[in-house]
Write a protein that holds these residues in place. Sequence first.
Motif, PDB file in Angstrom:
ATOM      1  N   LEU A 166     -53.825 -91.779  31.619  1.00  0.00           N
ATOM      2  CA  LEU A 166     -53.615 -92.362  30.297  1.00  0.00           C
ATOM      3  C   LEU A 166     -54.916 -92.886  29.704  1.00  0.00           C
ATOM      4  CD1 LEU A 166     -50.327 -94.351  31.041  1.00  0.00           C
ATOM      5  CD2 LEU A 166     -50.525 -92.147  29.863  1.00  0.00           C
ATOM      6  N   ALA A 167     -56.031 -92.359  30.201  1.00  0.00           N
ATOM      7  CA  ALA A 167     -57.329 -92.862  29.737  1.00  0.00           C
ATOM      8  C   ALA A 167     -57.485 -92.693  28.230  1.00  0.00           C
ATOM      9  CB  ALA A 167     -58.461 -92.138  30.468  1.00  0.00           C
ATOM     10  N   GLY A 168     -57.024 -91.572  27.704  1.00  0.00           N
ATOM     11  CA  GLY A 168     -57.129 -91.347  26.265  1.00  0.00           C
ATOM     12  C   GLY A 168     -56.186 -92.187  25.452  1.00  0.00           C
ATOM     13  N   SER A 169     -55.220 -92.842  26.116  1.00  0.00           N
ATOM     14  CA  SER A 169     -54.267 -93.728  25.439  1.00  0.00           C
ATOM     15  C   SER A 169     -54.559 -95.186  25.730  1.00  0.00           C
ATOM     16  CB  SER A 169     -52.835 -93.389  25.873  1.00  0.00           C
ATOM     17  OG  SER A 169     -52.515 -92.051  25.568  1.00  0.00           O
ATOM     18  N   GLY A 170     -55.767 -95.483  26.206  1.00  0.00           N
ATOM     19  CA  GLY A 170     -56.144 -96.853  26.485  1.00  0.00           C
ATOM     20  C   GLY A 170     -55.761 -97.340  27.865  1.00  0.00           C
ATOM     21  N   GLY A 171     -55.248 -96.451  28.718  1.00  0.00           N
ATOM     22  CA  GLY A 171     -54.918 -96.828  30.088  1.00  0.00           C
ATOM     23  C   GLY A 171     -53.538 -97.408  30.261  1.00  0.00           C
ATOM     24  N   GLN A 172     -52.782 -97.617  29.185  1.00  0.00           N
ATOM     25  CA  GLN A 172     -51.444 -98.191  29.295  1.00  0.00           C
ATOM     26  C   GLN A 172     -50.580 -97.733  28.133  1.00  0.00           C
ATOM     27  OE1 GLN A 172     -50.017-102.470  28.356  1.00  0.00           O
ATOM     28  NE2 GLN A 172     -50.427-102.532  30.550  1.00  0.00           N
ATOM     29  N   VAL A 173     -49.314 -97.420  28.429  1.00  0.00           N
ATOM     30  CA  VAL A 173     -48.332 -97.118  27.394  1.00  0.00           C
ATOM     31  C   VAL A 173     -47.038 -97.846  27.749  1.00  0.00           C
ATOM     32  CG1 VAL A 173     -49.324 -94.857  26.864  1.00  0.00           C
ATOM     33  CG2 VAL A 173     -47.488 -95.039  28.552  1.00  0.00           C
ATOM     34  N   ALA A 208     -49.223 -88.388  28.272  1.00  0.00           N
ATOM     35  CA  ALA A 208     -50.316 -88.088  29.200  1.00  0.00           C
ATOM     36  C   ALA A 208     -51.565 -87.652  28.431  1.00  0.00           C
ATOM     37  CB  ALA A 208     -49.891 -87.012  30.185  1.00  0.00           C
ATOM     38  N   ASP A 209     -52.706 -88.227  28.796  1.00  0.00           N
ATOM     39  CA  ASP A 209     -53.971 -87.939  28.099  1.00  0.00           C
ATOM     40  C   ASP A 209     -55.104 -88.201  29.086  1.00  0.00           C
ATOM     41  OD1 ASP A 209     -56.146 -87.684  26.443  1.00  0.00           O
ATOM     42  OD2 ASP A 209     -55.289 -88.863  24.807  1.00  0.00           O
ATOM     43  N   TYR A 210     -55.566 -87.136  29.762  1.00  0.00           N
ATOM     44  CA  TYR A 210     -56.486 -87.266  30.895  1.00  0.00           C
ATOM     45  C   TYR A 210     -57.802 -86.559  30.570  1.00  0.00           C
ATOM     46  CZ  TYR A 210     -57.911 -87.111  35.880  1.00  0.00           C
ATOM     47  OH  TYR A 210     -58.565 -87.246  37.072  1.00  0.00           O
ATOM     48  N   PRO A 211     -58.798 -87.284  30.055  1.00  0.00           N
ATOM     49  CA  PRO A 211     -60.116 -86.690  29.848  1.00  0.00           C
ATOM     50  C   PRO A 211     -60.994 -86.875  31.085  1.00  0.00           C
ATOM     51  CG  PRO A 211     -60.046 -88.845  28.825  1.00  0.00           C
ATOM     52  CD  PRO A 211     -58.698 -88.626  29.477  1.00  0.00           C
ATOM     53  N   LEU A 212     -61.870 -85.904  31.361  1.00  0.00           N
ATOM     54  CA  LEU A 212     -62.861 -86.035  32.427  1.00  0.00           C
ATOM     55  C   LEU A 212     -64.105 -86.686  31.838  1.00  0.00           C
ATOM     56  CD1 LEU A 212     -62.510 -82.583  34.246  1.00  0.00           C
ATOM     57  CD2 LEU A 212     -61.629 -84.812  34.976  1.00  0.00           C
ATOM     58  N   VAL A 213     -64.365 -87.929  32.263  1.00  0.00           N
ATOM     59  CA  VAL A 213     -65.470 -88.718  31.717  1.00  0.00           C
ATOM     60  C   VAL A 213     -66.316 -89.245  32.866  1.00  0.00           C
ATOM     61  CG1 VAL A 213     -66.109 -90.695  30.292  1.00  0.00           C
ATOM     62  CG2 VAL A 213     -64.044 -89.386  29.743  1.00  0.00           C
ATOM     63  N   ARG A 222     -64.775 -82.705  29.581  1.00  0.00           N
ATOM     64  CA  ARG A 222     -63.737 -81.902  28.936  1.00  0.00           C
ATOM     65  C   ARG A 222     -62.393 -82.588  29.125  1.00  0.00           C
ATOM     66  NH1 ARG A 222     -60.512 -78.572  32.182  1.00  0.00           N
ATOM     67  NH2 ARG A 222     -61.128 -78.427  34.380  1.00  0.00           N
ATOM     68  N   GLN A 223     -61.399 -82.118  28.386  1.00  0.00           N
ATOM     69  CA  GLN A 223     -60.055 -82.641  28.520  1.00  0.00           C
ATOM     70  C   GLN A 223     -59.352 -81.890  29.642  1.00  0.00           C
ATOM     71  OE1 GLN A 223     -59.045 -85.177  26.550  1.00  0.00           O
ATOM     72  NE2 GLN A 223     -56.985 -85.372  27.407  1.00  0.00           N
ATOM     73  N   LEU A 224     -58.776 -82.615  30.604  1.00  0.00           N
ATOM     74  CA  LEU A 224     -58.081 -81.975  31.712  1.00  0.00           C
ATOM     75  C   LEU A 224     -56.606 -81.762  31.390  1.00  0.00           C
ATOM     76  CD1 LEU A 224     -58.432 -80.933  34.622  1.00  0.00           C
ATOM     77  CD2 LEU A 224     -57.732 -83.196  35.421  1.00  0.00           C
TER      78      LEU A 224
END
Length: 667
Positions: free
Chosen positions: A353-360, A431-436, A444-446
């Motif tokens: 959930l990194a692209g969503s701020g880590g929490q939903v 779900a929003d999982y970027p490789l950072v 890239r976006q996984l």
Amino acid sequence: MTASRCAPTLWLLLAASSPAWTADLPSELDFFAPIPTVSTATRLPSALLDTPASVTILDRAIIEASTATTIPDLLRLVPGFQVAHATGARYTATRHGVSDQLERRLEVLVNGNSVYLPTNSAVEWNLVGVALDDIERIEVVRSPNAPALGSNAMFGSINIITRRPFELAGTYLRATAGSLETAIGVARIGDRLGPMDAVATFQYTRDDGFDSIDDHKRIHNLRLHGDLDLGPNGTLDIEVGYSDGETGADGVGTPTEPFRDIKLKDSYQTITWRDTRPDGSGHRVAFTHRITTQDDSYNFFLAPDLFLPLGFLDTTAERFDLELEHTLAPGKAWRFLWGVGARYDVIESDLYLAGSGGQVSAWSGRLLAVAEWRPIESLHLNVNALTEFHEIADTYTSPRLGVNWRFADRQALRASLSRNYRVFSAGEQLADYPLVLSDGTFLRQLVKATGPGLAPEQLTSYELGYLLESPARELRFDVTLFHEELRDAASGARDPNRTTIWSGENGHWDTDGIEAQLRWAPDRETLLFAAYSHAKTHGSEFTRIDASGDPIEWESFDDATPRHTLALQVTRKLSPGWQGTLALYHLSDMRWLGEGGAVDAYTRLDARLSKKLTIGDTAVELALIAQNLTGEAYYEFRPDYVFERPGNVFDRRFFLQASIQWPGIGM
């Protein structure tokens, strides 16, 4: 030695018994317990002949006699179910195939309370927290059951019903040891605490999993259950549980897939109030709080001070769930139930959930209505409908119509039609999982979900069944013809940037078949349970899309359902105190999705031999369990070289069990 050659010899050994010892049997004859009512199918307790769904009941006699060492193992006895080790530490269980290691369409409950995870709608079987010794029965609804239980019951439901605390009075210890360095310990104590019957059960499970695979397991489970009598009609149930431990993460020892452990932790608290009147009317209020953590995060170092955070599981999920039900019985011909429910989920993940701020977080609501009408004694009509309201999705209603006709004494025909919707969990939709990299560089976006507001999956089901119960209740038989149409199935498809796009409306399939099951006690010493399913699936989903989002590659599901699934368990009481069981399982060729693969057909023969004895007021049981007795190894879930991993080879296994209980009550 093949299974066909081995089985007659073993059966002769079991059958070498003397019937003259029958005076040693308990008066209730545990093989002949009364046929229970079923509540999971409609939420209204009903006789099997009046239930508008296919149901399997794994009762206490079947559980005690089985060769299973875990709850998923027991589900191999259910018609149309496929059970496998996704790894040595993790089970997957599905109905009619078309599943990966995370089955998202089966609702699993403990005493009517859901245990699936809001992160991915799947069940972590290691954290269910119920010992086999504490189970009274398992009600498995083999029909789509969203009209009674909601989204996750699209393929059916599994309700694990535990024994009441007063039935578990005394002190009980059991130890199991055997193949794969297996060690299972259970300690239980039950007593009266003032006005409350209470029981506490602790279980420790350890094994090393499959050879050459990093999939060991070390799990602790603690469960407390209290039952307070509130008068002639009311009861208050309190359940508290805690689990923790670790499992091998199936790593292969490379920098991107190192050997490592997944840390697991779970705690829950459930309180249920029931008010049941003699006429069948009453109320039920249940509240559950659950928090589950799965930690598989690790760092892939590119330089001493530069790394990429990775992990298959990195989530904490918290759920608050409240349900209220009211049952009305205005007359002999009518019964009604209505209910409301509210659920609030909070999911945290620094990776997925990194692209969503880590929490939903998201709330949802449910409105349930059930009506039963018996216009004449032999005809029973049932209407079920459940409407779900979601903060991040639209509102959908799952209805079912069932008709049962008792055309002869203890015989019935059953027909049902249902439409089932599965609305995706917050974790699936967001779900929003970027490789950072650790320095903030985006690679890239996984994984990326196209939610919120994903269109739900739809399943339309048609069933026609025949049921028989013998007048002496020594025989139960049913057979079901079914046709199912699933549309708008969700899955992940890869885009040109190698991103997995999770979305609905990806696939479809139809499944047709026939299922049958038999429970028969031909005499006081023998119990037979048989299950068979013949099913065929046709359909596909797309697995790759172009830059515009249009499908360019498809995957067929025609081989994802086994054509034949068979289970047979025969138990016989031998000379005084001795009991033997033979269990035969057969699964034809099938392909597991996700991290699974195509596995060949197998036939597996299990056996169990036990001896019970009483010393004063202490009851003792010794048992030897053999799984895959013929030694003909087969693959479970995946063959060799799937994702560069060795296959899950299931070979011959032996386990020795010893249990002791005093003062000998409830064993």
